[in-house]
Design an enzyme around this catalytic site. Structure first.
Site, PDB file in Angstrom:
ATOM      1  N   LYS A  94       9.409  -0.328  13.052  1.00  0.00           N
ATOM      2  CA  LYS A  94      10.003  -0.052  11.729  1.00  0.00           C
ATOM      3  C   LYS A  94      11.061   1.035  11.852  1.00  0.00           C
ATOM      4  CE  LYS A  94       5.877  -0.828   8.872  1.00  0.00           C
ATOM      5  NZ  LYS A  94       4.927  -0.186   7.984  1.00  0.00           N
ATOM      6  N   LYS A 113       0.838  -1.196   0.000  1.00  0.00           N
ATOM      7  CA  LYS A 113       0.000   0.000   0.000  1.00  0.00           C
ATOM      8  C   LYS A 113       0.877   1.252   0.000  1.00  0.00           C
ATOM      9  CE  LYS A 113      -3.277   2.470   2.846  1.00  0.00           C
ATOM     10  NZ  LYS A 113      -3.970   2.553   4.117  1.00  0.00           N
ATOM     11  N   ARG A 116      -4.659  -4.404   6.857  1.00  0.00           N
ATOM     12  CA  ARG A 116      -5.209  -5.712   7.266  1.00  0.00           C
ATOM     13  C   ARG A 116      -6.631  -5.929   6.772  1.00  0.00           C
ATOM     14  NH1 ARG A 116      -3.816  -2.346  11.187  1.00  0.00           N
ATOM     15  NH2 ARG A 116      -5.323  -1.462  12.628  1.00  0.00           N
TER      16      ARG A 116
HETATM   17  O1  LIG Z   1       1.200  -2.705   2.231  1.00  0.00           O
HETATM   18  P1  LIG Z   1       2.325  -2.077   2.967  1.00  0.00           P
HETATM   19  O2  LIG Z   1       2.253  -0.587   2.955  1.00  0.00           O
HETATM   20  O3  LIG Z   1       3.652  -2.572   2.473  1.00  0.00           O
HETATM   21  O4  LIG Z   1       2.190  -2.485   4.459  1.00  0.00           O
HETATM   22  C1  LIG Z   1       2.336  -3.796   4.891  1.00  0.00           C
HETATM   23  C2  LIG Z   1       2.016  -3.904   6.361  1.00  0.00           C
HETATM   24  O5  LIG Z   1       2.846  -2.979   7.023  1.00  0.00           O
HETATM   25  C3  LIG Z   1       2.623  -2.639   8.362  1.00  0.00           C
HETATM   26  O6  LIG Z   1       3.500  -3.329   9.151  1.00  0.00           O
HETATM   27  C4  LIG Z   1       1.218  -2.710   8.866  1.00  0.00           C
HETATM   28  O7  LIG Z   1       1.245  -2.957  10.231  1.00  0.00           O
HETATM   29  C5  LIG Z   1       0.364  -3.734   8.168  1.00  0.00           C
HETATM   30  O8  LIG Z   1      -0.985  -3.503   8.487  1.00  0.00           O
HETATM   31  C6  LIG Z   1       0.569  -3.615   6.681  1.00  0.00           C
HETATM   32  O9  LIG Z   1      -0.288  -4.501   6.033  1.00  0.00           O
END
Ligand SMILES: O=P(O)(O)OC[C@H]1O[C@H](O)[C@H](O)[C@@H](O)[C@@H]1O
Length: 545
Positions: free
Chosen positions: A510, A204, A266
């Site tokens: 992160k 995303k 999610r």
């Molecule tokens: O889809 P992205 O932006 O790469 O995110 C991937 C994941 O990253 C984070 O750790 C969030 O906690 C998740 O809810 C999400 O799905």
């Protein structure tokens, strides 16, 4: 004390929790208990009669929900209000499974046309890949998809694909890579031919370290194996809300599928993040998945609280967490295809409701999201079920089973079902000391030994469980099932007055991870952090202990 724990309903629930009779007694005194405490919606049957609940319990729980403005909060979510207040976002995964005729406004704009356009784009892509029209750089059709993503951009596509295996296109294989551990992608790449492999980069944000690193490694592998930079467009597509970053990365603008701010990670499998699912099961089945979820959305939005499946499940789980100190909740799937579902629900619920302050920043004085865990029946029966039956922790359980198997061989399914129902029965009724002693009546043990062994065989029972049944595991019933858990999570978050849609805890990890990475790559040993972190980083730099 917060408003919630001060409220008279909360106090009444607390007092009442000490007076609920054993479930054995509740069943013994009411032959109609199953009829009164089960309901059917969207192809799912929920039996919630094996819960520590009387009419009074349910009335109080429904009052708690009403007093927490649950109905208004449900409306606010569906209407696209900014209910994710800390990130200032609407929460509209439900719009992803809306019908083309609906109109749903987010930030002043009807988003349904964009959703439909993306579905159509997915349809075109799926048909091009599966018909063999989409060619790799040497003119061959695609045989393998590698989906690269993590969190919601991994678990949803992987677990739903796994669950719908009977619907797979036999010509296509799909592999999932999430972990940044190089072993994960290396082992996958060993199996693949660059000429016939298509990578889907799902992120995303297009900023997640694991996904970017794995995608770069995949691109290097592709180029090292004979692909040219100009061939990348034939082998890499992306799903992201950050189109600029994806094009900078080298992905062809035509091969980028959009995502939106109003879809949480999610909750994203219903968007183009579900592309691997659509490729495997075909677009008609993908739309059936959406339609099953849409039916559950309609049910959640319109059924009265007392007949609302996600509401009932959410309230019962809250009942044990807040009034019986249950700190975990187990999901037991009696279907091999659904073996990944506990892990999916784990992210859904724990990332959503693992929070400690209310929306206005007050510290909560009650438990919020429990630990969600589980696994596949019957395997767990020969392992951790022991603790469910006789351990000191109270662990409410959900049993999920389709009535018909996709693989009806011999007596397998009868045995599976008998184990499922037998477990819920054992949890509910337990075994008394007298029953255990009676079972030992004909054994050669002495009277003293019988007393001792009987003590060990006592099972208190009164352990709550829900049973969820469906005729058969189909895209539509699976869609309804997952949406049911999404809304169950929402119900609890709404009552606890927390933000179920942010994840600041994950974000801190992160940031610190990036900081440590810089220190690992620095020219000098690290001495700026705490003693433990300094030592671990320096040992790592040294490469041996
Ligand atoms: O889809 P992205 O932006 O790469 O995110 C991937 C994941 O990253 C984070 O750790 C969030 O906690 C998740 O809810 C999400 O799905």
């Amino acid at each position: 004390m917060t408003h919630l724990t001060q409220s008279s309903t909360w106090q009444a629930l607390s007092a009442h929790s000490k007076n609920v009779p054993h479930m054995r007694e509740l069943f013994a005194t009411d032959a109609a208990r199953f009829n009164k405490m089960s309901l059917t919606a969207c192809g799912l049957l929920l039996d919630y009669s094996k819960n520590r609940a009387t009419t009074e319990t349910l009335d109080l729980l429904f009052a708690l929900a009403s007093n927490s403005q649950l109905e208004a909060k449900i409306k606010a979510m569906f209407a696209g209000e900014i209910i994710n207040t800390t990130e200032k976002r609407a929460v509209l995964h439900t719009a992803l499974r809306s019908t083309a005729e609906q109109s749903i406004i987010a930030e002043g704009q009807d988003i349904v046309p964009e959703v439909q356009q993306t579905l159509n784009k997915m349809q075109g892509f799926v048909s091009s890949v599966t018909s063999g029209q989409w060619k790799g750089y040497t003119g061959k059709a695609i045989t393998d998809i590698v989906s690269i993503g993590i969190g919601g951009s991994f678990l949803g596509p992987k677990i739903v694909s796994q669950a719908l295996r009977p619907y797979w296109n036999p010509e296509l294989k799909c592999h999932f890579v999430a972990n940044v551990d190089g072993t994960s992608i290396s082992e996958k790449l060993k199996l693949l031919d660059p000429e016939t492999t298509l990578f889907i980069m799902s992120s995303k944000s297009f900023g997640t370290q694991e996904t970017l690193t794995n995608t770069l490694t995949a691109r290097e592998w592709f180029l090292a194996k004979g692909g040219l930079q100009s061939d990348v467009a034939k082998h890499f597509v992306a799903v992201t809300s950050n189109v600029a970053k994806a094009t900078d990365f080298g992905i062809d603008a035509d091969n980028i599928f959009p995502m939106w701010d109003w879809v949480g990670g999610r909750y994203s499998l219903w968007s183009a993040i579900g592309l691997p699912i659509a490729l495997l099961i075909g677009m008609d089945n993908f739309r059936a998945l959406l339609s099953g979820a849409h039916q559950m959305d309609e049910h959640f939005a319109n059924a009265p609280l007392t007949e609302n499946m996600p509401v009932i499940m959410g309230l019962l789980s809250l009942w044990y967490g807040n009034f019986f100190n249950a700190q975990s909740h187990v999901v037991l799937t009696y279907d091999h295809y659904l073996r990944g579902l506990p892990a999916y629900f784990q992210q859904l619920d724990m990332e959503s409701n693992g929070k400690s302050v209310t929306l206005n920043g007050t510290d909560v004085d009650y438990s919020t999201g429990p630990v969600i865990w589980g696994g596949e029946g019957t395997n767990g029966q020969h392992a951790y079920h022991q603790l469910l039956h006789q351990g000191t922790a109270l662990i409410p359980a959900d049993f999920i089973m389709p009535l018909q198997s996709h693989n009806p061989i011999g007596e397998h399914h009868d045995q599976l079902a008998s184990n499922c129902f037998g477990q819920t029965q054992a949890l509910m009724q337990g075994r008394t000391f007298d029953e255990a002693l009676a079972e030992l009546a004909n054994s050669a043990l002495s009277a003293t030994e019988k007393q001792l062994i009987a003590k060990h065989k006592v099972m208190p029972g009164n352990k709550p469980s829900n049973t969820l049944l469906m005729d058969k595991l189909t895209p539509s019933t699976l869609g309804a099932l997952i949406a049911l858990y999404e809304h169950r999570t929402f119900v609890q978050g709404a009552i606890w007055d927390i933000n179920s849609f942010d994840q600041w805890g994950v974000e801190l990890g992160k940031d610190l991870g990036n900081d440590v990475l810089a220190r690992i790559g620095a020219t000098q040993n690290c001495d700026a952090l705490d003693a433990s972190s300094n030592a671990l980083i320096n040992l790592y730099r040294q490469g041996k202990i």
